[in-house]
Write a protein that holds these residues in place. Structure first.
Motif, PDB file in Angstrom:
ATOM      1  N   UNK A  77       0.853  -1.175   0.000  1.00 23.20           N
ATOM      2  CA  UNK A  77       0.000   0.000   0.000  1.00 23.20           C
ATOM      3  C   UNK A  77       0.903   1.244   0.000  1.00 23.20           C
ATOM      4  N   UNK A  78       0.673   2.175  -0.918  1.00 23.30           N
ATOM      5  CA  UNK A  78       1.504   3.385  -0.969  1.00 23.30           C
ATOM      6  C   UNK A  78       1.256   4.288   0.239  1.00 23.30           C
ATOM      7  N   UNK A  79       2.313   5.019   0.626  1.00 24.43           N
ATOM      8  CA  UNK A  79       2.214   5.921   1.771  1.00 24.43           C
ATOM      9  C   UNK A  79       2.596   7.329   1.331  1.00 24.43           C
ATOM     10  N   UNK A  80       1.943   8.306   1.914  1.00 26.21           N
ATOM     11  CA  UNK A  80       2.263   9.704   1.654  1.00 26.21           C
ATOM     12  C   UNK A  80       2.967  10.254   2.891  1.00 26.21           C
ATOM     13  N   UNK A  81       4.157  10.794   2.686  1.00 27.68           N
ATOM     14  CA  UNK A  81       4.956  11.341   3.769  1.00 27.68           C
ATOM     15  C   UNK A  81       4.891  12.863   3.692  1.00 27.68           C
ATOM     16  N   UNK A  82       4.569  13.502   4.794  1.00 30.62           N
ATOM     17  CA  UNK A  82       4.570  14.956   4.865  1.00 30.62           C
ATOM     18  C   UNK A  82       5.481  15.382   6.007  1.00 30.62           C
ATOM     19  N   UNK A  83       5.939  16.624   5.950  1.00 33.29           N
ATOM     20  CA  UNK A  83       6.788  17.120   7.019  1.00 33.29           C
ATOM     21  C   UNK A  83       6.493  18.588   7.281  1.00 33.29           C
ATOM     22  N   UNK A  84       6.869  19.013   8.489  1.00 27.88           N
ATOM     23  CA  UNK A  84       6.685  20.398   8.891  1.00 27.88           C
ATOM     24  C   UNK A  84       8.004  20.902   9.433  1.00 27.88           C
ATOM     25  N   UNK A  85       8.489  22.007   8.891  1.00 20.58           N
ATOM     26  CA  UNK A  85       9.755  22.626   9.269  1.00 20.58           C
ATOM     27  C   UNK A  85       9.493  23.527  10.472  1.00 20.58           C
ATOM     28  N   UNK A  86      10.155  23.258  11.589  1.00 25.33           N
ATOM     29  CA  UNK A  86       9.849  23.924  12.844  1.00 25.33           C
ATOM     30  C   UNK A  86      10.948  24.885  13.310  1.00 25.33           C
ATOM     31  N   UNK A  87      11.820  25.353  12.423  1.00 26.59           N
ATOM     32  CA  UNK A  87      12.942  26.205  12.814  1.00 26.59           C
ATOM     33  C   UNK A  87      12.468  27.459  13.537  1.00 26.59           C
ATOM     34  N   UNK A 126      13.459  19.482  14.673  1.00 27.17           N
ATOM     35  CA  UNK A 126      13.368  20.480  13.604  1.00 27.17           C
ATOM     36  C   UNK A 126      12.388  20.079  12.503  1.00 27.17           C
ATOM     37  N   UNK A 127      12.319  18.781  12.236  1.00 29.62           N
ATOM     38  CA  UNK A 127      11.493  18.299  11.128  1.00 29.62           C
ATOM     39  C   UNK A 127      10.460  17.323  11.685  1.00 29.62           C
ATOM     40  N   UNK A 128       9.235  17.780  11.822  1.00 26.56           N
ATOM     41  CA  UNK A 128       8.148  16.918  12.300  1.00 26.56           C
ATOM     42  C   UNK A 128       7.556  16.204  11.089  1.00 26.56           C
ATOM     43  N   UNK A 129       7.619  14.887  11.094  1.00 30.22           N
ATOM     44  CA  UNK A 129       7.122  14.114   9.949  1.00 30.22           C
ATOM     45  C   UNK A 129       5.846  13.375  10.313  1.00 30.22           C
ATOM     46  N   UNK A 130       5.066  13.083   9.291  1.00 26.73           N
ATOM     47  CA  UNK A 130       3.895  12.232   9.464  1.00 26.73           C
ATOM     48  C   UNK A 130       3.702  11.436   8.179  1.00 26.73           C
ATOM     49  N   UNK A 131       3.090  10.275   8.323  1.00 28.48           N
ATOM     50  CA  UNK A 131       2.864   9.402   7.166  1.00 28.48           C
ATOM     51  C   UNK A 131       1.458   8.831   7.258  1.00 28.48           C
TER      52      UNK A 131
END
Length: 108
Positions: free
Chosen positions: A1-11, A72-77
């Motif tokens: 199953x394909x996954x979508x990875x997103x991230x948020x830059x928290x600097x 610094x880099x909050x990720x979610x999938x």
């Protein structure tokens, strides 16, 4: 199953938590550690989300802010719905494909 990875830059958030609110406050810390960036480059790094980031810059930011790359880099999938394979038959909605019946009336 394909996954979508997103991230948020928290600097910016981490800088604010440590009392740094401007690019000018960050630049001397970068220079002390051998990272030479223009003020516009640092501004883009602080105000936007970088698509590419060198490891020396990332390591230096972590040292300055006393944090880890994960801070610094909050990720979610998340899982994406499965796509139909090529050649696989999809159910056909015949009602949507059937033309509407024409009613002929005598001209008069």
């Amino acid at each position: 199953m394909p996954r979508q990875i997103t991230y948020r830059w928290r600097l910016r958030e981490l800088m604010a938590a440590r009392g740094m609110f401007t690019v000018a406050e960050l630049m001397p810390h970068l220079t002390e550690r051998g990272i030479t960036l223009s003020s516009s480059q640092v501004h883009r790094l602080v105000s936007g989300t970088p698509e590419r980031l060198s490891l020396p810059v990332l390591a230096t930011l972590c040292d300055i802010l006393d944090c880890t790359p994960t801070d610094l880099i909050a990720t979610s999938a998340q899982n994406l719905p499965a796509r139909r394979a090529a050649g696989e038959e999809a159910p056909i909605n015949l009602a949507a494909r059937r033309p509407t019946r024409v009613r002929l009336t005598p001209e008069g």
